[in-house]
Scaffold this motif. Sequence first.
Motif, mmCIF file in Angstrom:
data_model
loop_
_atom_site.group_PDB
_atom_site.id
_atom_site.type_symbol
_atom_site.label_atom_id
_atom_site.label_comp_id
_atom_site.label_asym_id
_atom_site.label_seq_id
_atom_site.Cartn_x
_atom_site.Cartn_y
_atom_site.Cartn_z
ATOM 1 N N ARG B 9 0.861 -1.187 0.000
ATOM 2 C CA ARG B 9 0.000 0.000 0.000
ATOM 3 C C ARG B 9 0.898 1.238 0.000
ATOM 4 O O ARG B 9 1.807 1.342 0.817
ATOM 5 C CB ARG B 9 -0.861 0.033 1.279
ATOM 6 C CG ARG B 9 -2.008 -0.935 1.288
ATOM 7 C CD ARG B 9 -3.209 -0.283 0.594
ATOM 8 N NE ARG B 9 -4.124 -1.277 0.083
ATOM 9 C CZ ARG B 9 -5.018 -1.923 0.827
ATOM 10 N NH1 ARG B 9 -5.097 -1.680 2.111
ATOM 11 N NH2 ARG B 9 -5.821 -2.801 0.296
ATOM 12 N N ILE B 10 0.590 2.137 -0.909
ATOM 13 C CA ILE B 10 1.451 3.319 -1.046
ATOM 14 C C ILE B 10 0.601 4.585 -1.041
ATOM 15 O O ILE B 10 -0.473 4.616 -1.647
ATOM 16 C CB ILE B 10 2.250 3.266 -2.375
ATOM 17 C CG1 ILE B 10 3.094 1.982 -2.439
ATOM 18 C CG2 ILE B 10 3.151 4.485 -2.536
ATOM 19 C CD1 ILE B 10 3.687 1.707 -3.806
ATOM 20 N N VAL B 11 1.096 5.591 -0.350
ATOM 21 C CA VAL B 11 0.525 6.937 -0.481
ATOM 22 C C VAL B 11 1.534 7.766 -1.261
ATOM 23 O O VAL B 11 2.731 7.737 -0.965
ATOM 24 C CB VAL B 11 0.254 7.585 0.895
ATOM 25 C CG1 VAL B 11 -0.222 9.026 0.716
ATOM 26 C CG2 VAL B 11 -0.776 6.784 1.659
ATOM 27 N N PHE B 13 2.441 11.568 -2.447
ATOM 28 C CA PHE B 13 2.209 13.009 -2.395
ATOM 29 C C PHE B 13 2.838 13.625 -3.636
ATOM 30 O O PHE B 13 4.055 13.553 -3.826
ATOM 31 C CB PHE B 13 2.834 13.619 -1.139
ATOM 32 C CG PHE B 13 2.259 13.068 0.131
ATOM 33 C CD1 PHE B 13 0.975 13.424 0.527
ATOM 34 C CD2 PHE B 13 2.981 12.176 0.915
ATOM 35 C CE1 PHE B 13 0.425 12.911 1.696
ATOM 36 C CE2 PHE B 13 2.447 11.666 2.083
ATOM 37 C CZ PHE B 13 1.154 12.027 2.471
ATOM 38 N N ALA B 37 -0.521 2.763 -5.487
ATOM 39 C CA ALA B 37 -0.398 4.084 -4.851
ATOM 40 C C ALA B 37 -1.666 4.905 -5.038
ATOM 41 O O ALA B 37 -2.227 4.949 -6.124
ATOM 42 C CB ALA B 37 0.790 4.833 -5.443
ATOM 43 N N VAL B 38 -2.107 5.537 -3.970
ATOM 44 C CA VAL B 38 -3.180 6.523 -4.064
ATOM 45 C C VAL B 38 -2.527 7.896 -3.923
ATOM 46 O O VAL B 38 -1.754 8.125 -2.984
ATOM 47 C CB VAL B 38 -4.246 6.310 -2.977
ATOM 48 C CG1 VAL B 38 -5.272 7.447 -3.013
ATOM 49 C CG2 VAL B 38 -4.929 4.976 -3.178
ATOM 50 N N GLN B 51 5.437 14.423 9.328
ATOM 51 C CA GLN B 51 4.353 13.867 10.133
ATOM 52 C C GLN B 51 3.333 13.116 9.269
ATOM 53 O O GLN B 51 2.760 12.121 9.709
ATOM 54 C CB GLN B 51 3.688 15.045 10.836
ATOM 55 C CG GLN B 51 2.599 14.671 11.794
ATOM 56 C CD GLN B 51 1.809 15.922 12.164
ATOM 57 O OE1 GLN B 51 2.389 16.994 12.332
ATOM 58 N NE2 GLN B 51 0.514 15.777 12.255
ATOM 59 N N TRP B 52 3.144 13.586 8.047
ATOM 60 C CA TRP B 52 2.205 12.887 7.156
ATOM 61 C C TRP B 52 2.744 11.502 6.815
ATOM 62 O O TRP B 52 2.001 10.537 6.692
ATOM 63 C CB TRP B 52 1.992 13.642 5.849
ATOM 64 C CG TRP B 52 1.366 14.993 5.981
ATOM 65 C CD1 TRP B 52 0.876 15.578 7.110
ATOM 66 C CD2 TRP B 52 1.169 15.930 4.916
ATOM 67 N NE1 TRP B 52 0.388 16.820 6.808
ATOM 68 C CE2 TRP B 52 0.549 17.060 5.483
ATOM 69 C CE3 TRP B 52 1.454 15.915 3.555
ATOM 70 C CZ2 TRP B 52 0.209 18.174 4.717
ATOM 71 C CZ3 TRP B 52 1.118 17.016 2.786
ATOM 72 C CH2 TRP B 52 0.502 18.145 3.377
ATOM 73 N N GLU B 55 2.094 9.377 9.609
ATOM 74 C CA GLU B 55 0.669 9.047 9.659
ATOM 75 C C GLU B 55 0.352 7.942 8.643
ATOM 76 O O GLU B 55 -0.426 7.025 8.922
ATOM 77 C CB GLU B 55 -0.159 10.301 9.359
ATOM 78 C CG GLU B 55 -1.665 10.078 9.373
ATOM 79 C CD GLU B 55 -2.200 9.610 10.716
ATOM 80 O OE1 GLU B 55 -1.682 10.071 11.747
ATOM 81 O OE2 GLU B 55 -3.122 8.760 10.723
ATOM 82 N N ALA B 56 0.982 8.012 7.486
ATOM 83 C CA ALA B 56 0.748 6.984 6.473
ATOM 84 C C ALA B 56 1.208 5.623 6.996
ATOM 85 O O ALA B 56 0.488 4.625 6.884
ATOM 86 C CB ALA B 56 1.482 7.346 5.184
ATOM 87 N N SER B 59 -1.091 4.297 9.505
ATOM 88 C CA SER B 59 -2.370 3.864 8.928
ATOM 89 C C SER B 59 -2.219 2.655 8.018
ATOM 90 O O SER B 59 -3.157 2.296 7.304
ATOM 91 C CB SER B 59 -3.000 5.013 8.149
ATOM 92 O OG SER B 59 -3.114 6.145 8.964
ATOM 93 N N GLY B 60 -1.037 2.071 7.992
ATOM 94 C CA GLY B 60 -0.885 0.811 7.281
ATOM 95 C C GLY B 60 -0.186 0.886 5.949
ATOM 96 O O GLY B 60 -0.151 -0.092 5.198
ATOM 97 N N ALA B 61 0.401 2.041 5.613
ATOM 98 C CA ALA B 61 1.123 2.118 4.338
ATOM 99 C C ALA B 61 2.418 1.325 4.415
ATOM 100 O O ALA B 61 3.039 1.231 5.477
ATOM 101 C CB ALA B 61 1.424 3.576 4.002
ATOM 102 N N PRO B 149 1.074 11.228 16.410
ATOM 103 C CA PRO B 149 1.368 12.600 16.004
ATOM 104 C C PRO B 149 1.308 13.522 17.202
ATOM 105 O O PRO B 149 0.400 13.443 18.019
ATOM 106 C CB PRO B 149 0.258 12.926 15.001
ATOM 107 C CG PRO B 149 -0.227 11.620 14.530
ATOM 108 C CD PRO B 149 -0.026 10.653 15.647
#
Lengths: 678, 154
Positions: B9-11, B13, B37-38, B51-52, B55-56, B59-61, B149
Amino acid sequence: MSHEPPPANRNPGPEAGHRSGVTGRGPRIGVFVCHCGKNIAATVNVEQVVEAISHYPGVVYAARHEYMCSDPGQDLIKKAIGEHRLTGVVVAACSPSMHETTFRRAAEEAGLNPYLLEIANIREGCSWVHEGPETTDKAIRIARAMVEKVKGNHPLSPIEVGHAAKCLVIGGGISGIQAALDIADAGFEVLLVERTPSIGGRMAQLSETFPTLDCSQCILTPKMVEASRHPRIRLLTYSEVAEVTGYLGNYHVVIRKKPTYVDPDKCNLCGDCATACPIRVPSEFDRGLSERAAIYVPFPQAVPSSYTLDEASCLGLNPLRCSECAKVCTAGAIDYDMPEERIEEDVGAIVVATGYDLYEKERMAEYGYGTVPDVIDGLEFERILSAGGPTKGEVRRPSDGKVPKEVVFIQCSGSRDPELHKSYCSKICCMYTAKHALLYRHNVHDGKAYVFYIDIRAGGKDYEEFVVRAMEDERILYLRGKVAKVFRDGDKVVVWGVDTLTGKRVEVAADLVVLAQAMVPSAGTGELARKLRIACGGEGFLKEAHPKLRPLEALTAGIFLAGAAHGPKDIPEAVAQGSGAAAKAIAILSAPVLTHSPEVAEVNEDLCSGCAICVPQCPYGAITPGDVAHVNELLCEGCGTCVAACPSGAMTMRNHTDLQVERMIRAALAEAVEVAGG
Amino acid sequence: MAEAQFEPRIVAFLCRWCAGAGADLAGTSRLRYPPNAVAIRVNCSGRVEPQWVMEAFRSGADGVFIGGCHPGDCHYVSGNYKARRRVHLLKRMLSELGIEPERVRLEWVSATEGAKFARLMHEFVEELRALGPRTDPGEAAPSAALPAPSRRKG
């Protein structure tokens, strides 16, 4: 800052609680999923996206349409906004760069603040690049993340600000003159500030111009006169910009006008004062090839047409010390008590056209450090070629006034030499050297002209033809190679070089050597840039906002660049850029009201400790430090770099807060995406 | 397939001016890449807060991708340089927390580099597959070892 930003801030502060929409109850989000014909629907199961998102917390309505951007599609959104009392809308469709404006306008028409609508990109970022069932899963994730963002969005209004309908143009060369004329012709007041006693700039010093060989002054002076007589241009020569404060549309400028000690209304240019003056100093205009008195006019066509008493060279502005000029001035124009003037104005936009200097030949060790008398630079040769110059247009060398029979022109002197000098190409030297050599041959028919070059860059209208003419018709010997050394030998200047095409060493015992010196920004460019809060590149030229798409703008909104201060340019380019900068300035001056995106940084003053870590992060100088930081929202471009740097969480970005992004992250990653069927 | 392949799972930016536009170009060019990736669009890579990234991961990234403009091309002059410095520091911190720094990838993608964006997505997914799911040393729950955070911005 001399004045504070006046705009009425109609946007909520960072302390505003999470807006739950017009109703004051929970969020009511509508999601509209587009098929885009088959573009989305071929790989994304649109029905499943609608089904999944309709159960997502906060979503009260979800629908789909073949083409959401079509009128019926937009009507679907507008109708739903009213019927379902939507407090936010997500359109899952193509990239926001395509239709964000379309849909936001539709939302506004339906009474929803446009900043409460966001686009979930499920086409470019999903349906077009993936296949298989995961494509639908990803589309749902994208839509969910955007629902989370919209839940945290506040209604915003573009920031509006009034502005002064006046423009400051700094620099009275051809580029600045052109900008001033265009702006004034469009109906706006212009302050044209020039540091020297006359406008005209470098172009006034030139003999003839390539590739047409028309006389530089003949085409320039009518423009100078037009600028001086224009009812909407206030000419401030012998003046410098002292201070600049404010921001787009509302710059406050202070200009210092040095005293000329001569009343321009009384001076009739008789010249008796200069004859009477006992002082002689090198003439700047003739680049030291002639002398002027302490009271002087830089060149006969100077505008304004009045003498200037140069305080630094004068014996003392005092009847007891000298006063020879005042004694002979029958017009009574000389006033030793003339004070310095301080002019303050509010302007809406600023055009910077401060031009160039030549890289000093004193820096050229290989070419004699400027100590060999008959090694001159391009502008000195322009003066020698000029009919109004020190030799009245006859080519005579400075040392002994002899007509040179062999002249060597060296291109790229100081340019394209990253080890020792400037790495960049000065762009105009290939052309003006061809012109110099050609004009020399016209002047001295039995003279020999040699040009040393690295390569010929003649990219311009009719430029290549001009160089070919110089090479072929005028029998100028072009030698491809660099000159290793120039030194004096008796009354000759010996040039050692290599012709890299034949591989042979070349030695010329020349009478005159002309160096095509690199162009550099004019003295004081950096200091002025700091006053204006605009950037200079590595070589000191003013930096544009974007190298391709915003070449006329400085990074600071409302400040525009023109001419060679921005980089080496020839006359047509400098004129074009002057006109372009003028058009940009006119767009500001003529706007009924200026608007600025409200999606900018803002400070939660309760959290800010005043540490000022954010201040240097901002490339626009938009943050003022203090007990708490203050963001000038008109200067802020919304990059958010300061927000990420703030250690206390006081700096936030409107409609792009940390909380919103963190919720987007969680929504994008969360499980529980049920894709029933397949 | 006998055994399901690990899908990280990828975030991602992406700055709107360069990397985001490059991703859009990958789309208009119909270049296929894995859907792991989203993307979350930001104005500038300089807006991305470490911090993001945390957070990723919380949240399981399995990975975080940050795309900005090439050095010298930042729409906001220097945000990408700030991003580079922050990511550099963040990676050092991640190592100390027991998270492989390679799970965060900062890349420069111009608006014309659709193919590069697609290639990077392929590469990153492959790398994360090789690394396997993110596990926290000594903890069963992926989020427990990570600090919560420390601040919130509304």
